[in-house]
Design a protein around this motif. Structure first.
Motif, short mmCIF file in Angstrom:
data_model
loop_
_atom_site.label_atom_id
_atom_site.label_comp_id
_atom_site.label_asym_id
_atom_site.label_seq_id
_atom_site.Cartn_x
_atom_site.Cartn_y
_atom_site.Cartn_z
N GLY A 1 2.91 7.86 3.62
CA GLY A 1 1.72 8.05 2.79
C GLY A 1 1.37 6.79 2.00
O GLY A 1 1.82 5.69 2.33
N HIS A 2 0.57 6.96 0.95
CA HIS A 2 0.12 5.80 0.17
C HIS A 2 0.17 6.13 -1.31
O HIS A 2 -0.01 7.28 -1.71
N LEU A 3 0.40 5.10 -2.12
CA LEU A 3 0.47 5.27 -3.58
C LEU A 3 -0.73 6.06 -4.11
O LEU A 3 -0.58 6.94 -4.97
N HIS B 1 -10.17 -5.00 5.45
CA HIS B 1 -9.50 -6.26 5.83
C HIS B 1 -8.36 -6.03 6.82
O HIS B 1 -7.67 -6.98 7.17
N LYS B 2 -8.14 -4.80 7.25
CA LYS B 2 -7.00 -4.55 8.15
C LYS B 2 -7.49 -4.65 9.60
O LYS B 2 -7.96 -5.71 9.99
N THR B 3 -7.38 -3.57 10.39
CA THR B 3 -7.73 -3.71 11.81
C THR B 3 -9.21 -4.05 12.03
O THR B 3 -9.56 -4.59 13.07
N ALA C 1 1.68 -4.94 9.06
CA ALA C 1 0.74 -4.12 9.83
C ALA C 1 -0.63 -4.01 9.18
O ALA C 1 -1.62 -3.71 9.85
N SER C 2 -0.69 -4.24 7.87
CA SER C 2 -1.96 -4.10 7.15
C SER C 2 -2.73 -5.42 7.06
O SER C 2 -3.80 -5.46 6.46
N GLU C 3 -2.19 -6.49 7.63
CA GLU C 3 -2.85 -7.79 7.53
C GLU C 3 -3.56 -8.16 8.83
O GLU C 3 -3.29 -7.61 9.89
N ILE D 1 11.96 -1.30 8.90
CA ILE D 1 10.95 -2.37 8.87
C ILE D 1 9.71 -1.86 9.61
O ILE D 1 9.82 -1.13 10.59
N ARG D 2 8.55 -2.24 9.06
CA ARG D 2 7.26 -1.88 9.68
C ARG D 2 6.71 -3.14 10.34
O ARG D 2 6.68 -4.21 9.72
N ILE D 3 6.31 -3.03 11.60
CA ILE D 3 5.86 -4.21 12.34
C ILE D 3 4.50 -3.91 12.97
O ILE D 3 4.34 -2.90 13.66
N ALA E 1 -7.60 3.55 6.23
CA ALA E 1 -7.50 2.12 5.93
C ALA E 1 -6.88 1.32 7.07
O ALA E 1 -7.41 0.29 7.49
N HIS E 2 -5.75 1.81 7.59
CA HIS E 2 -5.04 1.03 8.61
C HIS E 2 -5.77 0.99 9.93
O HIS E 2 -5.66 0.01 10.67
N ILE E 3 -6.49 2.06 10.25
CA ILE E 3 -7.00 2.18 11.63
C ILE E 3 -8.52 2.09 11.71
O ILE E 3 -9.09 2.47 12.74
N1 DSN Z 1 -0.55 -2.16 0.97
C1 DSN Z 1 -1.13 -1.63 2.17
C2 DSN Z 1 -0.17 -1.59 3.30
O1 DSN Z 1 0.56 -2.55 3.48
O2 DSN Z 1 -0.11 -0.63 4.04
C3 DSN Z 1 -1.77 -0.32 1.97
O3 DSN Z 1 -2.70 -0.40 0.95
#
Ligand code: DSN
Length: 415
Positions: A123-125, A227-229, A32-34, A360-362, A201-203
């Motif tokens: 959440g995130h690290l 680099h995400k959406t 989902a982050s790519e 799984i996250r899609i 970051a994601h959105i």
């Molecule tokens: N590693 C990213 C992700 O896959 O959501 C977040 O930084």
């Protein structure tokens, strides 16, 4: 773009670079982050700016020869302001985590308090995990999603903020499929007299296109990756009101980083220019429509989704009900064998481990960039269901693999 010069110097590296190009072309990226950046962004990112030191900011550098670096960085800033409407933008963070680090450095002292969403709930690290500098430098409490609905437990968050008295509340998530109610989290931060950092970051792309509500103008700090959406190449970004501009800028440089990655900032400038075009909104709407199609079809196949669906670019499947004997990692590995690349992910109420979780996250951003629409997404969803139903069945996997090859041929990358 050829790697012939790399090959002359380093055949092993050239082989790996070419193999990665082929891997991206021949598989379906559903992490989902790519995403896949345009050839224009790729060109900008491999420019001669990789040679240039430009410590400082446009018009105020510590090195000579920065006139073109200044032009590029100012283009990226101006376009980001147009896209997200922020008073002040810093485009130098090397990543989303570096962007978050700069906000913490700017506003917190070691030992100050962060209230953030639990990692296993999405959440995130860099929001306070014990393995990250945030968990080691600050005192951290976490809020959760409602275990019944999968939505953020906004009332629990408010109660936690009242009891914990945080210095900063962090919102914005890595595995949360629903629209975020920024104002409700801001109200909790206000009641605790805390800052509010929204990590989008994601959105970033969905917010820029107006298909997801924006935290800009609601919260104190907005961070993200590019680099995400938003498809502007690897890197990070910070947005804030003018009153925090100087503090944020000096926390990025010299506080957290040295010379900016000017070639990546060139990618941001070009990617942001693309995102200002009307086609980008169409793309962002398709990302969400494709995720909805994915969610609906998965549920028709009997899969349980955290929160029962999606409002954004991702779905989070909890395999425990429908496939109690299959872990997220097993599903990820079986799908990778057929050319569908996604990631195992923790789910709320996780009963396994972070390395071998139950979900799984899609995500749909990268396939949407490739041109996938409803028909192709339904077909990919059917393939995912068949493979996860029978992860050890070689005949099923062979058939799925053939169909993935046909789909990647139908939707080629980079011409
Ligand atoms: N590693 C990213 C992700 O896959 O959501 C977040 O930084």
């Amino acid at each position: 773009m050829s790697y012939d010069r790399v090959r002359e110097t380093d055949p092993a590296a050239a082989d790996a670079l070419l193999a990665e190009r082929e891997r991206q072309n021949d598989t379906l990226a559903m992490i989902a982050s790519e995403n896949h950046v345009s050839e224009a962004v790729l060109q900008a990112q491999r420019s001669e700016l990789t040679n240039k030191y430009a410590e400082g900011y446009p018009g105020a550098r510590y090195y000579g020869g920065c006139e073109h670096a200044d032009t590029i960085e100012q283009l990226a800033i101006d376009r980001a302001q147009d896209l997200w409407g922020a008073d002040h933008v810093n485009v130098q963070p090397h990543s989303g985590t570096q962007a978050n680090m700069a906000v913490y450095l700017s506003m917190l002292d070691p030992g100050d308090r962060i209230l953030s969403l639990e990692l296993e709930d999405g959440g995130h690290l860099s929001h306070g995990h014990p393995a990250n500098f945030t968990g080691q430098t600050y005192e951290v409490e976490q809020y959760q999603v409602d275990p019944e609905t999968g939505y953020i437990d906004y009332e629990g968050l408010r109660d936690r903020a009242e009891a914990f008295d945080p210095d900063i509340v962090v919102s914005g998530y890595s595995a949360y499929p629903r629209e975020v109610e920024w104002e409700r989290i801001q109200a909790a931060a206000d009641a605790a007299d805390a800052y509010h950092l929204a990590d989008i970051a994601h959105i970033t792309g969905l917010v820029a296109a107006g298909v997801h509500s924006s935290p800009v103008g609601v919260v104190d700090f907005v961070t993200g990756s590019t680099h995400k959406t938003i498809r502007a190449g690897r890197g990070g970004i910070i947005m804030c009101d003018e009153e925090y501009a100087d503090s944020i800028d000096s926390s990025v440089f010299p506080g957290a980083q040295g010379g900016p990655l000017m070639h990546n900032i060139a990618g941001k400038a070009v990617g942001f220019a693309e995102a200002l075009e009307p086609e980008f909104r169409t793309y962002a709407e398709r990302v969400v429509a494709n995720a909805e199609t994915l969610a609906d079809r998965l549920q028709e196949h009997g899969f349980s989704l955290v929160s029962g669906g999606t409002d954004n670019h991702l779905v989070l499947v909890d395999l425990r009900d429908s496939h109690p004997d299959t872990t997220g990692k097993e599903a990820e590995e079986a799908l990778e064998e057929v050319g569908v690349v996604l990631n195992a992910n923790t789910v709320p109420g996780e009963t396994r481990s972070a390395f071998n979780p139950s979900g799984i996250r899609i995500g749909t951003p990268a396939l949407t960039t490739r041109g996938f629409g409803e028909r192709a997404i339904r077909e990919v969803t059917d393939l995912i269901a068949r493979v996860v139903d029978a992860p050890d069945d070689e005949e099923t996997k062979t058939e799925a693999s053939v169909r993935v090859d046909e789909l990647t041929d139908e939707f080629p990358l980079y011409g």
